[in-house]
Design a protein around this motif. Structure first.
Motif, PDB file in Angstrom:
ATOM      1  N   ASN A  79       0.838  -1.195   0.000  1.00  0.00           N
ATOM      2  CA  ASN A  79       0.000   0.000   0.000  1.00  0.00           C
ATOM      3  C   ASN A  79       0.874   1.247   0.000  1.00  0.00           C
ATOM      4  N   GLN A  80       0.722   2.049  -1.027  1.00  0.00           N
ATOM      5  CA  GLN A  80       1.491   3.286  -1.107  1.00  0.00           C
ATOM      6  C   GLN A  80       0.776   4.397  -0.349  1.00  0.00           C
ATOM      7  N   PRO A  81       1.515   5.221   0.347  1.00  0.00           N
ATOM      8  CA  PRO A  81       0.876   6.307   1.104  1.00  0.00           C
ATOM      9  C   PRO A  81       0.313   7.363   0.164  1.00  0.00           C
ATOM     10  N   ASN A 121      -5.887   3.377   5.955  1.00  0.00           N
ATOM     11  CA  ASN A 121      -5.302   3.946   7.172  1.00  0.00           C
ATOM     12  C   ASN A 121      -3.807   4.239   7.025  1.00  0.00           C
ATOM     13  N   THR A 122      -3.406   4.592   5.807  1.00  0.00           N
ATOM     14  CA  THR A 122      -2.025   4.997   5.556  1.00  0.00           C
ATOM     15  C   THR A 122      -1.974   6.512   5.445  1.00  0.00           C
ATOM     16  N   SER A 123      -1.005   7.117   6.110  1.00  0.00           N
ATOM     17  CA  SER A 123      -0.917   8.575   6.156  1.00  0.00           C
ATOM     18  C   SER A 123       0.160   9.100   5.222  1.00  0.00           C
ATOM     19  N   ASN A 147      -9.442  11.330   5.200  1.00  0.00           N
ATOM     20  CA  ASN A 147      -9.240  12.254   6.318  1.00  0.00           C
ATOM     21  C   ASN A 147      -8.205  13.312   5.965  1.00  0.00           C
ATOM     22  N   TYR A 148      -8.478  14.542   6.422  1.00  0.00           N
ATOM     23  CA  TYR A 148      -7.579  15.674   6.213  1.00  0.00           C
ATOM     24  C   TYR A 148      -7.321  16.320   7.573  1.00  0.00           C
ATOM     25  N   VAL A 204      -2.838  13.864   5.119  1.00  0.00           N
ATOM     26  CA  VAL A 204      -4.040  13.146   4.701  1.00  0.00           C
ATOM     27  C   VAL A 204      -3.827  11.658   4.937  1.00  0.00           C
ATOM     28  N   SER A 205      -4.928  10.926   5.081  1.00  0.00           N
ATOM     29  CA  SER A 205      -4.868   9.468   5.218  1.00  0.00           C
ATOM     30  C   SER A 205      -5.903   8.840   4.304  1.00  0.00           C
TER      31      SER A 205
END
Length: 337
Positions: free
Chosen positions: A25-27, A101-103, A62-63, A96-97
């Motif tokens: 999973n790339q952020p 759930n990667t930020s 999410n921001y 951001v995420s």
């Protein structure tokens, strides 16, 4: 995975094994823009993080904003507004995420809240003066107004112009068609490119003058028909502020006030077309300043409550009302104590 080998004598053999490939999973990547590029105190800064993205096709959910002035916000949409009350540079940070759930890494920009800004004034349009056929393209007052608007728009960025005040008289005789023509031209300030996008435009605020109520005594229904509540709502949206107020009543007042750049700007309607008990102003003594108590209490309260330590600029259409303004200022304590 299959592997087959063959020797020089043609003998073959093969083998296989299973290999599990797991995607990593790339952020996500955080980015944002903001407008205006030179905000002032009290002005709404619009942040837009829709340019953020997830390289592996995920969804940003999410921001997290750090506005650089001690205020933080979490949101699930890329758009957010913020108002600064302190000038100077502010380092704005965004993380951001995504839906796994990667930020992201932190993305930063500097928002420089400036103290140098300006507003423009246009005065005495008198649309309708001299020619009954004032809709002609060569009508000189229309040409003059269009050139003035072009000049203001051409210098607005270098001078950080935030709004335009249009002092009366907008019309010559207060006729509905005169006021409509004035607004048609002035609306170019809102939408210079004519495409419905006001981001590059300027709000403007008309101040009623004695010529704008010359149709019937005490009647300003033409003015408030053209410059109505919808009009003021639009202007304050373009101005990007939150503290504003206006009162429109076709038979009485056209008052409004707003706070921007640590200043109060207040327009109080002192114009009446019939004699009302104070020293006559204007032509033939017909137009006069109103009684000191005439501005409605909410606007008066605005001036009183916001005036503690805050400078106020009051826009009358005519210098002769200044004595009345002084009287109003002197009685605020009696009104609200």
């Amino acid at each position: 995975m299959w592997v087959e080998v063959e020797d020089i004598e043609g003998q073959k053999d093969s083998a296989h094994n299973w290999i599990t490939v797991t995607s990593i999973n790339q952020p996500p990547v955080a980015e944002f823009t903001f407008t205006p590029d030179k905000p002032i105190i009290g002005e709404k800064v619009k942040f837009n993080a829709s340019v953020s993205y997830d390289p592996d096709g995920g969804t940003i959910i999410n921001y997290r904003w750090d506005f650089g002035d001690g205020n933080f916000e979490f949101s699930n949409t890329p758009y957010i507004n913020h108002i600064y009350i302190i000038d100077g540079p502010h380092i704005v940070k965004l993380n951001v995420s995504d839906d796994e759930n990667t930020s992201s890494e932190e993305y930063t920009k500097i928002v420089n809240v400036v103290t140098d800004w300006s507003y423009a004034i246009i005065t005495d349009l008198h649309i309708g003066r001299g020619y009954p056929e004032y809709n002609r393209e060569d009508y000189y007052l229309i040409e003059r107004l269009e050139k003035t608007i072009d000049e203001i728009l051409s210098i607005k960025d270098e001078n950080n112009i935030k709004f335009v005040v249009v002092l009366g008289d907008l019309s010559e005789n207060g006729k509905l068609e005169e006021l409509k023509k004035a607004r048609d031209i002035l609306d170019i300030l809102n939408d210079p490119n004519g495409n419905g996008n006001t981001d590059d435009g300027l709000p403007y605020f008309p101040v009623i003058g004695n010529h704008d109520v010359l149709i019937t005594e005490g009647d300003r229904i033409n003015f408030t028909t053209v410059f109505n509540n919808e009009f003021f709502t639009k202007q304050f949206e373009i101005l990007k502020i939150e503290e504003s107020q206006w009162e429109l009543d076709s038979s009485e007042y056209v008052n409004y006030a707003f706070f921007i750049g640590n200043l109060n700007f207040i327009s109080l309607d002192f114009v009446r077309n019939n004699f009302y008990g104070l020293s006559p102003l204007g032509r033939n003594g017909k137009t006069i300043a109103r009684f000191p108590f005439v501005p409605r209490k909410s606007i008066s309260y605005w001036l009183y409550s916001r005036n503690s330590g805050v400078e106020s600029i009051v826009f009358p259409y005519y210098y002769g009302v200044l004595n009345t303004i002084a009287i109003i200022s002197s009685i605020f304590d009696n009104l609200y104590n």
